[in-house]
Design a protein around this motif. Structure first.
Motif, short mmCIF file in Angstrom:
data_model
loop_
_atom_site.label_atom_id
_atom_site.label_comp_id
_atom_site.label_asym_id
_atom_site.label_seq_id
_atom_site.Cartn_x
_atom_site.Cartn_y
_atom_site.Cartn_z
N GLU A 245 18.90 43.28 -99.18
CA GLU A 245 17.54 43.61 -99.76
C GLU A 245 17.89 45.42 -99.07
OE1 GLU A 245 13.96 40.63 -98.24
OE2 GLU A 245 15.15 41.30 -96.81
N ARG B 54 10.79 43.75 -109.49
CA ARG B 54 10.25 43.57 -108.00
C ARG B 54 8.78 43.83 -109.28
NH1 ARG B 54 12.71 45.30 -103.71
NH2 ARG B 54 11.24 47.53 -103.34
N VAL C 92 9.03 43.94 -101.66
CA VAL C 92 9.33 42.74 -102.12
C VAL C 92 8.16 41.47 -101.49
CG1 VAL C 92 10.75 41.18 -101.18
CG2 VAL C 92 11.79 43.40 -101.43
N THR D 196 7.66 38.82 -99.45
CA THR D 196 6.83 38.49 -98.98
C THR D 196 6.33 36.93 -98.34
OG1 THR D 196 5.48 39.14 -97.56
CG2 THR D 196 8.02 40.36 -97.70
N SER E 89 16.41 36.27 -94.51
CA SER E 89 15.50 37.31 -95.75
C SER E 89 13.70 36.78 -95.97
CB SER E 89 16.70 36.63 -97.51
OG SER E 89 15.34 37.19 -98.20
N ASN F 279 12.45 37.85 -98.12
CA ASN F 279 11.75 37.64 -99.28
C ASN F 279 11.47 36.05 -100.40
OD1 ASN F 279 11.80 38.09 -102.66
ND2 ASN F 279 13.52 39.19 -102.67
#
Length: 593
Positions: free
Chosen positions: A87, A257, A268, A270, A312, A314
């Motif tokens: 990231e 994105r 991002v 999440t 992460s 994401n």
């Protein structure tokens, strides 16, 4: 909205919410410089004297202020963002690509800072000096050589190798990283070298604050991306007008994105962001989005654990193989009895559910034309994951034996605190779940034709926090057993003020702790609270009507019958069934206080 002093233009103002204002110093420490102010009031000129135009601009400005406030509350709740190496690499490359677009028309005018690292003053701490003095001369020389070698490896490494080496810095492994001041001097040098550009890269991604480790990653990856940008602009100044491959790659990342977050987004996607959106929809009371706040908090906690485990947050990079490894790790914990197998199943399934929410949110956004792409076009990848099977134990092992229930009720008679005095009696004689009994209000205790009963209801409050949630969201009426009335419960209720009868906060946990104090030698496998409901269900097994059993205990009633026979008229007949349960203790001669 009011006229700006000294000008004809209108101005908008908004008071910063008290919860944010009181925590502003924490937010400033995390990098929110906007709140480093003395006034609690936003004020901004709307740039026009026309009231209609000013109203339109004010609406847009207030929406922006609300978004800022939402971000700040997220910061206070979750802390600074924590980025993985990939990231950080993406953010640095996107920042370089933006600077390419900014300077490609005049590459010679692009401002670049000196490539040299500033060298802040450095004095080893007393602890470091003591540790070095305690070493032999040979060990000290070996540590020095190792430290120089590690520094050289870090500076000369390829991007992939540097990611691995940086973990040694983060985890304080080896020389010189085992001394905190060496790690800190590296952070300081990187911030002075590129901190301003890193803040801009994070801001462009919608990240208002990141932890030290994340900033270091973006700083170091940004230095490499800057060098790439410098070389590309140099070639362009010499006549090479082609678009560098790294810019094309960054544009593809940016497109992805936007597909995830909407055309105007940049952050991002999440797990936290998905749950934030689901909470927003829940607060609007929309069909299909009726999650309780406690459920959303539990999902948020588990997803934070999952994100930490996979390094992460994401959500869109989650794979089936990764989720299966997470599941296997949870099963391993269950095998070691660190968590229950039921918890392992729940935690393994939560990321799958949250990704399902994200797909639904994305589908709705595309229907509104506010999103430019599809996430998980092949569907939820985690649907194919098999969840751990939970072996059904013997329910009788979780049920209170009568002699233990009698001991608990006798102990409750000695208590003054309402939760300990009355909840055990209510659970034994009504079969309610703990959250249902603990949520009762004075107005829920009623009388019909001489029969006292309680109304267990699902009530949609003015806010989501006020909802009283029960399984099935179906109001039911449970007659009060004669033993409960003789014990003095109704008289106690009459003397209470309007509103809640019991304290809600941490109620289940406090009741469990109290029950354990009554049984200091342990309960075996008996559930301290829910075991009382199990006992009630055992006591009504001889009722002829299965529908009455399901109604009183709040079980699901199938078919059209579920909508009938639920008025106060059922109380007398249902009361006879409830009072067919023999009292566990002799009835008192007079009501207790």
């Amino acid at each position: 909205m009011a006229k700006r002093k000294g000008t004809a233009n209108e101005q908008a103002w908004r008071r910063i919410p008290p919860d944010i204002w009181q925590a502003r110093h924490k937010l400033v420490a995390m990098g929110v410089s906007t709140l480093n102010r003395k006034s609690q009031q936003w004020q901004q000129s709307l740039g026009t004297a026309d009231r209609d135009e000013a109203s339109l601009r004010k609406a847009g400005l207030e929406a922006e202020w609300r978004r800022e406030e939402q971000l700040w509350r997220g910061l206070l709740r979750d802390g600074p963002a924590s980025l993985s190496e990939m990231e950080a690499l993406e953010l640095a490359r996107l920042g370089a690509a933006r600077r390419w677009e900014q300077h490609k028309s005049s590459p010679l005018d692009a401002p670049f800072k000196s490539q040299a690292f500033p060298r802040p003053p450095f004095t080893p701490s007393e602890a470091a000096q003591s540790a070095l003095r305690a070493m032999s001369l040979e060990d000290r020389e070996a540590a020095k050589r190792e430290g120089i070698a590690n520094l050289k490896r870090l500076m000369d490494a390829s991007p992939l190798e540097r990611m691995h080496l940086l973990r040694e810095v983060r985890d304080a492994r080896g020389y010189p990283w085992c001394f905190p001041e060496f790690r800190q001097i590296g952070l300081t040098m990187a911030e002075e070298r590129r901190g301003e550009a890193t803040s801009a890269d994070l801001e462009a991604a919608g990240i208002r604050a990141a932890d030290e480790w994340s900033r270091l990653l973006v700083n170091l990856e940004g230095i490499g991306a800057e060098e790439q940008l410098r070389e590309s602009l140099g070639r362009r100044a010499l006549g090479d007008l082609s678009v560098p491959q790294w810019v094309t790659d960054a544009e593809r990342i940016e497109t992805q994105r936007k597909a995830l977050t909407g055309a105007g987004g940049g952050a991002v996607l999440t797990f936290d962001g998905i749950i934030d959106e689901e909470e927003r929809l829940a607060r609007l009371r929309l069909e299909g989005h009726d999650k309780a706040l406690s459920t959303l908090r539990k999902y948020r906690t588990v997803c934070k654990q999952f994100a930490t485990w996979r390094a992460s947050g994401n959500a869109t990079t989650t794979t089936l193989a990764e989720a299966e490894r997470w599941r296997d790790a949870l099963v391993g914990m269950a095998d070691k009895e660190e968590i229950s197998r039921k918890d392992a199943r729940i935690k393994a399934g939560i990321p799958r559910a949250v990704i399902g929410w994200a797909i639904a949110h994305n589908r709705e956004a595309r229907a509104r034309d506010t999103c430019v792409g599809i996430i998980f076009p092949d569907g939820n990848p985690l649907v194919a994951m098999a969840l751990p099977r939970v072996e059904q134990g013997d329910p009788s092992e979780r049920t209170y034996p009568k002699h233990m229930a009698r001991r608990l009720l006798e102990a409750a008679r000695l208590e003054e605190r309402p939760e300990f005095r009355w909840l055990p009696w209510l659970l034994v004689y009504t079969g309610m779940r703990h959250n249902e009994a603990a949520g009762l209000e004075k107005a829920d205790i009623r009388e019909y034709e001489g029969c006292w009963f309680c109304v267990v209801r699902w009530k949609m409050g003015a806010t989501l926090e006020e909802d009283r949630v029960q399984k099935g969201k179906r109001t039911r009426r449970i007659p009060l057993h004669d033993a409960l009335i003789a014990e003095g419960f109704v008289e106690w209720v009459k003397a209470r003020p309007d509103g809640r009868l019991f304290t809600r906060k941490h109620g289940d946990q406090r009741l469990r702790e109290w029950v354990h104090s009554v049984f200091p030698k342990g309960l075996g496998k008996v559930d301290p609270v829910h075991g009382l409901r199990h006992l009630f269900e055992a006591l009504i097994m001889d009722w002829d009507s299965e529908r009455s059993q399901d109604y009183v205990t709040g079980r699901s009633i199938k078919g059209s019958a579920k909508g009938y026979g639920q008025s106060d008229a059922i109380i007398p007949a249902l009361g006879k069934l409830v009072n067919s349960i023999p009292p566990l203790l002799p009835l008192p001669t007079k009501s207790a206080n």
